[in-house]
Design an enzyme around this catalytic site. Sequence first.
Site, PDB file in Angstrom:
ATOM      1  N   ASP A 143     120.475  68.797 -21.649  1.00  0.00           N
ATOM      2  CA  ASP A 143     121.564  69.566 -20.618  1.00  0.00           C
ATOM      3  C   ASP A 143     122.023  68.763 -19.470  1.00  0.00           C
ATOM      4  OD1 ASP A 143     119.159  69.073 -19.185  1.00  0.00           O
ATOM      5  OD2 ASP A 143     118.423  70.970 -19.429  1.00  0.00           O
ATOM      6  N   GLU A 159     117.270  70.769 -28.725  1.00  0.00           N
ATOM      7  CA  GLU A 159     116.802  71.222 -27.555  1.00  0.00           C
ATOM      8  C   GLU A 159     117.597  72.475 -26.984  1.00  0.00           C
ATOM      9  OE1 GLU A 159     114.164  68.852 -24.703  1.00  0.00           O
ATOM     10  OE2 GLU A 159     115.661  69.930 -23.287  1.00  0.00           O
ATOM     11  N   HIS A 190     112.717  64.365  -9.448  1.00  0.00           N
ATOM     12  CA  HIS A 190     114.047  64.078  -9.486  1.00  0.00           C
ATOM     13  C   HIS A 190     115.276  65.142  -9.368  1.00  0.00           C
ATOM     14  CE1 HIS A 190     113.595  64.934 -13.789  1.00  0.00           C
ATOM     15  NE2 HIS A 190     115.018  65.158 -13.790  1.00  0.00           N
ATOM     16  N   ARG A 203     117.857  67.578  -8.729  1.00  0.00           N
ATOM     17  CA  ARG A 203     118.995  68.035  -7.892  1.00  0.00           C
ATOM     18  C   ARG A 203     118.630  69.130  -6.865  1.00  0.00           C
ATOM     19  NH1 ARG A 203     121.964  64.636 -10.740  1.00  0.00           N
ATOM     20  NH2 ARG A 203     123.877  63.657  -9.623  1.00  0.00           N
ATOM     21  N   HIS A 259     111.862  57.912  -9.030  1.00  0.00           N
ATOM     22  CA  HIS A 259     113.478  58.152  -9.665  1.00  0.00           C
ATOM     23  C   HIS A 259     114.311  57.031  -8.983  1.00  0.00           C
ATOM     24  CE1 HIS A 259     116.928  59.407 -11.498  1.00  0.00           C
ATOM     25  NE2 HIS A 259     116.202  60.218 -12.691  1.00  0.00           N
TER      26      HIS A 259
HETATM   27  C1  UD1 Z   1     119.883  63.176 -14.904  1.00  0.00           C
HETATM   28  C2  UD1 Z   1     120.516  64.699 -15.250  1.00  0.00           C
HETATM   29  C3  UD1 Z   1     119.086  65.390 -15.141  1.00  0.00           C
HETATM   30  C4  UD1 Z   1     118.054  64.815 -15.870  1.00  0.00           C
HETATM   31  C5  UD1 Z   1     117.813  63.288 -15.489  1.00  0.00           C
HETATM   32  C6  UD1 Z   1     116.596  62.531 -15.938  1.00  0.00           C
HETATM   33  C7  UD1 Z   1     122.373  65.216 -14.869  1.00  0.00           C
HETATM   34  C8  UD1 Z   1     123.398  65.944 -14.134  1.00  0.00           C
HETATM   35  N1  UD1 Z   1     121.422  65.112 -14.632  1.00  0.00           N
HETATM   36  O1  UD1 Z   1     119.539  63.354 -13.367  1.00  0.00           O
HETATM   37  O2  UD1 Z   1     119.471  66.560 -15.936  1.00  0.00           O
HETATM   38  O3  UD1 Z   1     116.940  65.622 -15.779  1.00  0.00           O
HETATM   39  O4  UD1 Z   1     118.918  62.546 -15.498  1.00  0.00           O
HETATM   40  O5  UD1 Z   1     115.938  61.520 -15.410  1.00  0.00           O
HETATM   41  O6  UD1 Z   1     122.942  64.921 -15.902  1.00  0.00           O
HETATM   42  N2  UD1 Z   1     120.049  55.403 -11.222  1.00  0.00           N
HETATM   43  C9  UD1 Z   1     119.813  54.225 -11.417  1.00  0.00           C
HETATM   44  N3  UD1 Z   1     119.297  53.624 -12.788  1.00  0.00           N
HETATM   45  C10 UD1 Z   1     119.303  54.416 -13.625  1.00  0.00           C
HETATM   46  C11 UD1 Z   1     119.438  55.646 -13.643  1.00  0.00           C
HETATM   47  C12 UD1 Z   1     119.833  56.243 -12.502  1.00  0.00           C
HETATM   48  O7  UD1 Z   1     120.366  53.513 -10.595  1.00  0.00           O
HETATM   49  O8  UD1 Z   1     118.871  53.822 -14.842  1.00  0.00           O
HETATM   50  C13 UD1 Z   1     120.656  56.163 -10.196  1.00  0.00           C
HETATM   51  C14 UD1 Z   1     121.994  55.968 -10.013  1.00  0.00           C
HETATM   52  O9  UD1 Z   1     122.335  55.629  -8.526  1.00  0.00           O
HETATM   53  C15 UD1 Z   1     122.856  57.129 -10.108  1.00  0.00           C
HETATM   54  C16 UD1 Z   1     121.650  58.206  -9.730  1.00  0.00           C
HETATM   55  O10 UD1 Z   1     120.471  57.541 -10.251  1.00  0.00           O
HETATM   56  O11 UD1 Z   1     124.045  57.160  -9.794  1.00  0.00           O
HETATM   57  C17 UD1 Z   1     121.743  59.549 -10.655  1.00  0.00           C
HETATM   58  O12 UD1 Z   1     121.722  59.383 -11.886  1.00  0.00           O
HETATM   59  P1  UD1 Z   1     122.356  60.671 -12.764  1.00  0.00           P
HETATM   60  O13 UD1 Z   1     122.445  60.604 -14.174  1.00  0.00           O
HETATM   61  O14 UD1 Z   1     123.583  61.416 -12.188  1.00  0.00           O
HETATM   62  O15 UD1 Z   1     121.481  61.974 -12.207  1.00  0.00           O
HETATM   63  P2  UD1 Z   1     119.957  62.037 -12.478  1.00  0.00           P
HETATM   64  O16 UD1 Z   1     119.362  62.469 -10.983  1.00  0.00           O
HETATM   65  O17 UD1 Z   1     119.231  60.690 -12.910  1.00  0.00           O
HETATM   66  N1  UDP Z   2     108.909  59.020 -18.189  1.00  0.00           N
HETATM   67  C1  UDP Z   2     109.057  57.524 -18.073  1.00  0.00           C
HETATM   68  N2  UDP Z   2     108.830  56.951 -17.165  1.00  0.00           N
HETATM   69  C2  UDP Z   2     108.506  57.363 -15.866  1.00  0.00           C
HETATM   70  C3  UDP Z   2     108.677  58.796 -15.851  1.00  0.00           C
HETATM   71  C4  UDP Z   2     108.795  59.544 -16.899  1.00  0.00           C
HETATM   72  O1  UDP Z   2     109.373  57.081 -19.286  1.00  0.00           O
HETATM   73  O2  UDP Z   2     108.530  56.764 -14.921  1.00  0.00           O
HETATM   74  C5  UDP Z   2     109.485  59.687 -19.426  1.00  0.00           C
HETATM   75  C6  UDP Z   2     108.716  60.899 -19.608  1.00  0.00           C
HETATM   76  O3  UDP Z   2     107.458  60.495 -20.597  1.00  0.00           O
HETATM   77  C7  UDP Z   2     109.452  61.911 -20.138  1.00  0.00           C
HETATM   78  C8  UDP Z   2     110.922  61.469 -19.673  1.00  0.00           C
HETATM   79  O4  UDP Z   2     110.710  60.460 -19.229  1.00  0.00           O
HETATM   80  O5  UDP Z   2     109.498  61.777 -21.906  1.00  0.00           O
HETATM   81  C9  UDP Z   2     111.421  62.716 -18.734  1.00  0.00           C
HETATM   82  O6  UDP Z   2     112.382  62.186 -18.035  1.00  0.00           O
HETATM   83  P1  UDP Z   2     112.980  62.750 -16.885  1.00  0.00           P
HETATM   84  O7  UDP Z   2     111.711  63.496 -15.997  1.00  0.00           O
HETATM   85  O8  UDP Z   2     113.710  61.624 -16.023  1.00  0.00           O
HETATM   86  O9  UDP Z   2     113.906  63.718 -17.251  1.00  0.00           O
HETATM   87  P2  UDP Z   2     113.814  65.611 -17.648  1.00  0.00           P
HETATM   88  O10 UDP Z   2     112.821  65.560 -18.616  1.00  0.00           O
HETATM   89  O11 UDP Z   2     113.386  66.438 -16.453  1.00  0.00           O
HETATM   90  O12 UDP Z   2     115.308  65.941 -17.960  1.00  0.00           O
END
Ligand code: UD1
Ligand code: UDP
Length: 364
Positions: A95, A117, A203, A205, A236
Amino acid sequence: MKILCVIGTRPEAIKMAPIIMALKKEPWANVRVLATAQHRHMLDQVNQFFDIHPDIDLNIMRPNQTLTALTARLLFELDNVLHTEKPDVVLIQGDTTTVMTVALACFYHHIPIGHVEAGLRTWDIQSPFPEEANRVIAGKLTRWHFAPTESSRQNLLKEGIANSQIFVTGNTVIDALLITASQDLEHNISVDPTKKLVLVTSHRRENFGEPFRNICRALRTLAERNPHIQFLYPVHPNPNIKEIAYQFLDKLPNFTLCEPLDYAPFIAAMKQAYLILTDSGGVQEEAPALGKPVLVLREETERPEAVEMGVVKLVGSSYEQIVKETQHLLDDEIAYQAMAKGVSPYGDGKSAERIVAVLKQSFS
Ligand code: UD1
Ligand code: UDP
């Protein structure tokens, strides 16, 4: 049949990996992998672990990206990719913004979608934000709905999706977990094996701002009141989370903050944990399979199955509630054991196999 598997973020890569691996064994499937790289490092470490090498990488992530800019950049890039690749089917998972934009771009290109999913709902379009809207939009545009549970199937039926388009497969998160948890795992974080470990992730929003500050205040209180308990929080990298987490929780003697753990080390940390506090979707699914009680730092969940089984409990983002419920599980062995049952409503490790079988049958 040309199948384009799309991954954007860490959880999409983890949950798509078993499908990519299963499809690659099928002679009828020409598998292509598209990484939008909505996440960068967190995506790359999963791909490395599962030995997945994306054929196309959009490298879309920017620091502290906004939803609108991310969506606009993705749609623009996806137009070119779909035009060049011309896949017969596109598979998306979950999602995220990647999922919603890929669904829309495929719709414009008349390419059928398989949604992995499918059917998770809170029925509140504002929460989780923006994920509920992302999955509703993707669901409207999907041809094959791979629902993890019967209750997700019921959600889709309620939205008017035809039963013939829904397939209850279980969640591929359990496939990935079983492949990984059977290996020799280490997390390389220095924690005392004789002390209880509370593992934390957060993490979402909708928790940004005051709710996340409350979560951090509650964690600080718990660490101060329980010097004999260790806390581990892989933070995160989203700056809205990282800065506040370090502000509130750095330098407590029994609280370790670290970079996100790679997938296998994180599973090792979950296995060692006594209790898990999280707002993650994936962790809510994995922890019950490992017999670890979970307190969910959210007001609602689209994953009610484990809550109904009594192995996951919603505690929201209120300071008092988080402190009270966590302390209860740390102090009351009977209450703890009642939640540490080792049952999984989310799958049996064969979800990818079922998804591949549906695709094979549809195209033979
Ligand atoms: C995103 C997804 C959320 C999911 C989560 C899993 C959306 C809107 N949100 O949230 O549904 O649960 O991923 O973790 O799609 N960043 C880094 N390095 C990385 C990843 C992220 O630096 O490898 C930082 C960057 O500043 C980036 C910010 O995190 O701009 C936000 O990343 P983003 O994918 O927009 O949102 P998440 O909060 O990670
Ligand atoms: N996970 C990981 N390292 C971490 C925290 C979580 O590999 O430090 C894995 C966890 O096992 C799970 C997935 O990341 O499979 C969940 O991702 P996240 O919580 O970022 O996103 P969400 O599931 O809420 O979309």
